[in-house]
Design a protein around this motif. Sequence first.
Motif, PDB file in Angstrom:
ATOM      1  N   SER A  51      -4.570   9.072  -3.558  1.00 38.00           N
ATOM      2  CA  SER A  51      -4.023   7.765  -3.384  1.00 38.00           C
ATOM      3  C   SER A  51      -3.754   7.160  -4.817  1.00 38.00           C
ATOM      4  N   THR A  54      -0.766   8.659  -6.679  1.00 38.83           N
ATOM      5  CA  THR A  54       0.393   8.681  -5.980  1.00 38.83           C
ATOM      6  C   THR A  54       1.044   7.041  -5.804  1.00 38.83           C
ATOM      7  N   LEU A  55      -0.015   6.353  -5.009  1.00 41.50           N
ATOM      8  CA  LEU A  55       0.526   5.051  -4.518  1.00 41.50           C
ATOM      9  C   LEU A  55       1.041   4.229  -5.748  1.00 41.50           C
ATOM     10  N   TYR A  56       0.405   4.163  -6.879  1.00 35.32           N
ATOM     11  CA  TYR A  56       0.758   2.986  -7.994  1.00 35.32           C
ATOM     12  C   TYR A  56       1.973   3.571  -8.606  1.00 35.32           C
ATOM     13  N   SER A  57       2.031   5.200  -8.698  1.00 35.55           N
ATOM     14  CA  SER A  57       3.302   5.323  -9.324  1.00 35.55           C
ATOM     15  C   SER A  57       4.517   5.342  -8.563  1.00 35.55           C
ATOM     16  N   ILE A  58       4.235   5.264  -7.187  1.00 39.14           N
ATOM     17  CA  ILE A  58       5.519   4.930  -6.243  1.00 39.14           C
ATOM     18  C   ILE A  58       5.847   3.398  -6.379  1.00 39.14           C
ATOM     19  N   ARG A  59       4.787   2.569  -6.342  1.00 38.99           N
ATOM     20  CA  ARG A  59       4.866   1.142  -6.473  1.00 38.99           C
ATOM     21  C   ARG A  59       5.899   0.779  -7.813  1.00 38.99           C
ATOM     22  N   LYS A  60       5.472   1.454  -8.955  1.00 34.43           N
ATOM     23  CA  LYS A  60       6.190   1.239 -10.225  1.00 34.43           C
ATOM     24  C   LYS A  60       7.489   1.637 -10.141  1.00 34.43           C
ATOM     25  N   ARG A  61       7.774   2.621  -9.307  1.00 34.95           N
ATOM     26  CA  ARG A  61       9.395   2.908  -9.305  1.00 34.95           C
ATOM     27  C   ARG A  61       9.893   2.290  -8.157  1.00 34.95           C
ATOM     28  N   THR A  62       9.571   1.567  -7.546  1.00 32.55           N
ATOM     29  CA  THR A  62      10.034   0.723  -6.199  1.00 32.55           C
ATOM     30  C   THR A  62      11.022  -0.318  -6.984  1.00 32.55           C
ATOM     31  N   TRP A  73      -1.608  -3.453  -7.548  1.00 34.05           N
ATOM     32  CA  TRP A  73      -1.494  -2.017  -7.187  1.00 34.05           C
ATOM     33  C   TRP A  73      -2.277  -1.332  -8.367  1.00 34.05           C
ATOM     34  N   HIS A  77      -5.570   1.013  -8.044  1.00 33.76           N
ATOM     35  CA  HIS A  77      -5.117   2.458  -8.769  1.00 33.76           C
ATOM     36  C   HIS A  77      -6.750   2.676  -9.508  1.00 33.76           C
TER      37      HIS A  77
END
Length: 260
Positions: A51, A54-62, A73, A77
């Motif tokens: 997590s 992945t999660l922080y990277s996904i949030r940055k690209r949202t 986030w 992280h």
Amino acid sequence: MRQRTYELWYALAAMIGIALVYVPVAVQGVPRASGVFGHGLGIIGFLLMLSTETLYSIRKRTRGKAIGRLSTWLQIHIFTGIIGPFLVLLHSSWKFNGLAGVLMLMTAVIVISGFIGRYIYTAVPRTVDGAEVALRDLEGQIAQIDARLQALGLAARSIPAAPPVGGVGAVLGRWLHRWRYRRQIGATLKTLAAADPTSARQLRRLLDERFRWQRQIDSLATARRLLAVWHTIHIPIGVALFTVAGIHIVETLYYATFIK
């Protein structure tokens, strides 16, 4: 501007809580990595590390409407990036030979790299939402402080100048520079405190703020470059770590399933 964060303290508290559970079990014998307790630690630790990756990277690209602030986030992280490796360390049964040893070494490297990245990241001024603050906004902050200093009867030109520092030293050594500046203005504040303690405290706070904003202006470009360099190093290490972790998991499942 950016609010104070406590994810490191939360992580420390969580580690203490986990240790309070682990130690009584370990007193009876260090839990084996292949045991139920050891496996549980490893699975939870790996999921937390996954997590983290992945999660922080996904949030940055949202784009558009997103759940939660980017800064929140980032705190998650950092928290999971500390607790996950800690659980994996306990899962190892303190044995670091073979592939498991390589995995623990890479985990230690990625954690240390993460702390370095966090330190550099905090050198770049950001809003509460995690967005970078523009240079003109930093200059505006200094102008506001200068106006408040003038209201106290102290012109900006009469403020003791902070020693000029540039380059990497302005980013990595910023706490040392702040300590030196406080010593530099200490005599003036001590004299004022004897006559007017309230004004002295207010003046110290304003000078600290002005020093911080000025240092951020001086080091902004360097901090951005360092952060970019750090990303080019940290991300490949993370990819390599999870590649080795995947091999380790497949190896463990293979031996547990087919070789008994």
